[in-house]
Design a protein around this motif. Structure first.
Motif, mmCIF file in Angstrom:
data_model
loop_
_atom_site.group_PDB
_atom_site.id
_atom_site.type_symbol
_atom_site.label_atom_id
_atom_site.label_comp_id
_atom_site.label_asym_id
_atom_site.label_seq_id
_atom_site.Cartn_x
_atom_site.Cartn_y
_atom_site.Cartn_z
ATOM 1 N N ASP A 144 31.403 -1.869 -9.177
ATOM 2 C CA ASP A 144 32.010 -1.909 -7.860
ATOM 3 C C ASP A 144 31.092 -1.399 -6.740
ATOM 4 O O ASP A 144 30.863 -2.106 -5.771
ATOM 5 N N THR A 145 30.556 -0.202 -6.859
ATOM 6 C CA THR A 145 29.625 0.302 -5.848
ATOM 7 C C THR A 145 28.192 0.321 -6.373
ATOM 8 O O THR A 145 27.279 0.776 -5.681
ATOM 9 N N ASP A 146 28.008 -0.139 -7.590
ATOM 10 C CA ASP A 146 26.689 -0.222 -8.208
ATOM 11 C C ASP A 146 26.848 -1.129 -9.430
ATOM 12 O O ASP A 146 27.962 -1.541 -9.762
ATOM 13 N N SER A 147 25.737 -1.466 -10.066
ATOM 14 C CA SER A 147 25.805 -2.321 -11.248
ATOM 15 C C SER A 147 24.609 -2.016 -12.132
ATOM 16 O O SER A 147 23.618 -1.431 -11.689
ATOM 17 N N LEU A 148 24.687 -2.468 -13.361
ATOM 18 C CA LEU A 148 23.560 -2.296 -14.268
ATOM 19 C C LEU A 148 22.350 -3.098 -13.782
ATOM 20 O O LEU A 148 21.209 -2.623 -13.852
ATOM 21 N N GLY A 149 22.596 -4.282 -13.261
ATOM 22 C CA GLY A 149 21.493 -5.078 -12.725
ATOM 23 C C GLY A 149 20.714 -4.319 -11.665
ATOM 24 O O GLY A 149 19.476 -4.294 -11.670
ATOM 25 N N GLU A 150 21.445 -3.682 -10.763
ATOM 26 C CA GLU A 150 20.782 -2.899 -9.708
ATOM 27 C C GLU A 150 20.076 -1.673 -10.277
ATOM 28 O O GLU A 150 18.988 -1.292 -9.822
ATOM 29 N N GLN A 151 20.714 -1.024 -11.244
ATOM 30 C CA GLN A 151 20.094 0.159 -11.860
ATOM 31 C C GLN A 151 18.756 -0.209 -12.485
ATOM 32 O O GLN A 151 17.774 0.530 -12.362
ATOM 33 N N ILE A 152 18.726 -1.354 -13.164
ATOM 34 C CA ILE A 152 17.474 -1.790 -13.796
ATOM 35 C C ILE A 152 16.426 -2.112 -12.725
ATOM 36 O O ILE A 152 15.266 -1.703 -12.831
#
Lengths: 216, 216
Positions: free
Chosen positions: A111-119
């Motif tokens: 919702d406010t972040d994602s695994l894709g963004e974390q990577i």
């Protein structure tokens, strides 16, 4: 000019299925695992024909395209052990599933972040493309098993990387690849999983996918 | 035997669209709003032909089926002002969108709970059915505008209530209504919204819906 090999990281169903299909399609593929000897000693392990099983770092060395097909819960840890990923197209097909409270799993990030963004944040010199996390492994590589064209998605900040992945998806048989936009849109495809899980429960099978039907 | 009237609560696009279509289909419909005089004095307000605009409580009095078509953020507050809802089929078509950080909105409840469940807990003597929150208003009532059959969902703990709503969805033209299970499955359809929002951004239109394509 020959292209460099592709690395597939993760030896579960998704990784094995993707690696096997890429080899069938004529790609040079290395399958990465933490400890090849331990993987080979697994009960029921069978090598993927034509695919060398090596360590994560050996798989990515010289690869131009790296597929993360491991567990979403350990994605960052796995990729940190995968050698130098800079300049690589880094395809993430995992979901940040949290099974700690049983089934159905929840999402550890949303919702406010994602695994894709974390990577992408953890590997700023790689070109992360989120895709194929929205359907079961067999349909990732054989969408023609379904009686209708269905949709898959790409999310990523680098347009050439998305074009590269879109071409690979076309090789796999995907006829409707929707570019959602930047890596932020991983939030959308990762949050599809809760509906996918309940559809699987209701339909009694994972052999389904969504088709985005547009108006005239 | 004539059936009782339907109440539609909420005078935004969704409520007006649903109310207008139900009347066209021959239903007796009352449209509920907080303050009918204030609603009528809105800039550009036009009455929905054949639909009486009344207070929330006047709308639900004697209704057998109540549609919550208001803003998800104020659903519980609205329904608390809607009189006695016990014994009613209570159809929730809203999404718990939080626009406090701008667009795209996030979800104020998700993953371990849902608005559908919150409403069922707040109104334990009503039969809550979550449906139609997955597509734009015009397609809720005219799915035939799309060039292919698409899917909608019902979630709820009461099977007769879901059958009732499924029949109403068929009247609206929906040819693929998937029963996801209990009201807990509202989590799935509410978490579809983040992907829907990004699809709208990518496609540049809200005129789309998903079709769940099943294997042979």
């Amino acid at each position: 000019m020959a292209t460099a090999h592709h690395a597939v990281l993760g030896t579960g169903t998704v990784g094995r299925t993707i690696a096997a299909r890429l080899v069938e399609l004529g790609h040079d593929v290395r399958l990465g695992t933490r400890d090849p000897a331990a993987t080979r000693s697994r009960d029921g392990w069978v090598d993927v024909p034509g695919v060398e099983l090596v360590t994560f770092a050996e798989a990515t060395a010289g690869a131009d395209l790296v597929v993360h097909a491991g567990n979403g819960a350990t994605a960052l840890e796995l990729l940190a052990a995968a050698g130098d990923l800079s300049g690589r197209v880094l395809v993430d097909i995992s979901n940040p599933l949290d099974f700690s409270e049983g089934f159905p799993p929840t999402l550890s990030v949303k919702d406010t972040d994602s695994l894709g963004e974390q990577i992408q944040r953890a590997f700023p010199d790689s070109f992360v493309v989120k895709t194929l996390n929205t359907l079961t492994a067999e349909l990732m590589v054989h969408p023609e098993r379904l009686p209708d064209v269905t949709s898959v998605f790409v999310s990523g900040d680098d347009v050439p990387a998305k074009q590269r992945v879109t071409a690979l998806l076309a090789e796999l048989g995907h006829r409707d690849v929707i570019d959602l936009g930047g890596i932020e849109t991983s939030r959308g495809v990762e949050m599809w999983m809760p509906l996918w899980l309940r559809l699987m429960g209701s339909l009694g099978t994972a052999e389904f996918n969504l088709k985005v039907v547009r108006g005239p």
